[in-house]
Design an enzyme around this catalytic site. Structure first.
Site, PDB file in Angstrom:
ATOM      1  CG  ASP A   1      -1.555   1.516   1.322  1.00 37.83           C
ATOM      2  OD1 ASP A   1      -2.525   1.039   0.954  1.00 37.83           O
ATOM      3  OD2 ASP A   1      -1.560   1.746   2.691  1.00 37.83           O
TER       4      ASP A   1
ATOM      5  CG  ASP B   1      -0.784   8.533   2.174  1.00 33.50           C
ATOM      6  OD1 ASP B   1      -0.125   8.870   3.212  1.00 33.50           O
ATOM      7  OD2 ASP B   1      -1.615   8.989   1.563  1.00 33.50           O
TER       8      ASP B   1
END
Length: 343
Positions: free
Chosen positions: A19, A21
């Site tokens: 992932d 952020d």
């Protein structure tokens, strides 16, 4: 409970699906140590995929941003929920299908790359797709909503309720999805995490026989990995806080836990449980009176692991979460071996 491989995760898994952020960067800045950890994982033979629920930016722009942060990345390393939505639509309606799209550049580009014809929200269409777009007009939202209510099949890129912005947390595409769903009475097919299509598309594009999902959120990243049957690593550099971690139900718990991405590069020692005490590395976690206490010293990774293992055992036995008041996690760089790259 947490799994404890004898080797570093970079030697056990051949694909890390990261992932973005909260894992690789926060806003415009890289998470400290992330670039070096990613580079070392690649040296160990791991493939790296950057996976995002954000459907607004095309993969090339995401890769450019990562390179600005001194993280090696090409467009083919990035997989977005827009690409996953395009795959869902292509599989269902075939090449050349007419898709009424409501979103930003990343969504339009992904549809075109999948050989789908992007049409206006007013035009005849085989299906509708929606994604985050800061310039989406309310009149277009109204039109697509009425068409969905009238029976037009609907795919949503993701259902994230919030997004980070330079001015703070703001409503995400999930708010629009909820609005359209309540108005139309229709539940969309969702492409982004925690639904399976995004991670399935990532494995298809990037390859890997033993993938690992790495994220900072229990509800999207960890549950998303579980939904497609892959192991997961939760890193504590993003939105999951101490209290949320300690109260995590069994279905939301990760396979592995680390302070940051350097957790890919080290073994994960097995917790040693003696009575009310859980020892991991040099840390001992004890739960008494509904509160946790840690003593000892060691890596920041092991601090989190000892605490989580003890707290989850207490939660499973009593049904009551452990309180985290007064607990201060060590900085990865403040403790010997904590979050630092192994030699």
């Amino acid at each position: 409970m947490l799994t404890s491989p004898a080797s570093a995760l970079s030697a056990v898994y051949d694909l890390a699906m990261l992932d973005l952020d909260g894992v690789v960067y926060i806003g415009g800045s890289a998470v400290p140590g992330a670039a070096a950890s990613i580079a070392r994982a690649r040296e160990d033979g791991m493939r790296i995929a950057f996976v995002t629920n954000n459907a607004a930016r095309p993969p090339g722009r995401v890769a450019e941003h990562l390179r600005e942060l001194e993280i090696e990345a090409q467009a083919q390393d990035v997989v977005t929920s827009a690409q996953a939505a395009a795959r869902v639509l292509r599989d269902r309606f075939g090449a050349g299908a007419r898709i009424a799209a409501l979103g930003a550049e990343g969504l339009v580009e992904a549809l075109a790359a999948a050989e789908l014809e992007v049409v206006d929200v007013e035009a005849d269409a085989d299906a509708a797709v929606t994604g985050y777009g800061p310039d989406v007009r309310w009149r277009d939202i109204m039109r697509i909503a009425t068409r969905i209510k009238g029976g037009l099949p609907w795919v949503a890129s993701n259902t994230d309720g919030s997004i980070p912005t330079p001015y703070g947390e703001a409503p995400g595409h999930g708010v629009l999805v909820d609005t359209i769903a309540r108005f139309s009475g229709v539940t969309p097919v969702v492409a982004g995490k925690p639904s399976p299509p995004l991670l399935q598309e990532t494995i298809r594009r990037v390859g890997g026989k033993r993938p690992l999902m790495v994220g900072d959120r229990l509800d999207t990243d960890i549950e998303g990995g579980t939904a497609v049957g892959v192991d997961t690593l939760l890193v504590m550099t993003g939105v999951t806080g101490l209290d949320e971690l300690l109260a995590a139900p069994s279905e939301s718990r990760p396979t592995y836990l680390a302070a940051d991405l350097s957790g890919l590069l080290v073994p994960h020692p097995e917790p040693e449980v003696t009575g009310a005490q859980t020892r991991v590395g040099g840390w001992v976690a004890t739960v008494q009176g509904g509160s946790a206490r840690l003593t000892g010293e060691g890596s920041a990774h092991d601090w989190w692991r000892a605490l989580a293992h003890a707290a989850w055992a207490h939660l499973d036995a009593t049904g009551t979460p452990v309180g985290g008041a007064g607990l201060e996690p060590p900085s990865p760089s403040a403790v010997p071996g904590g979050g630092s790259l192994p030699a």
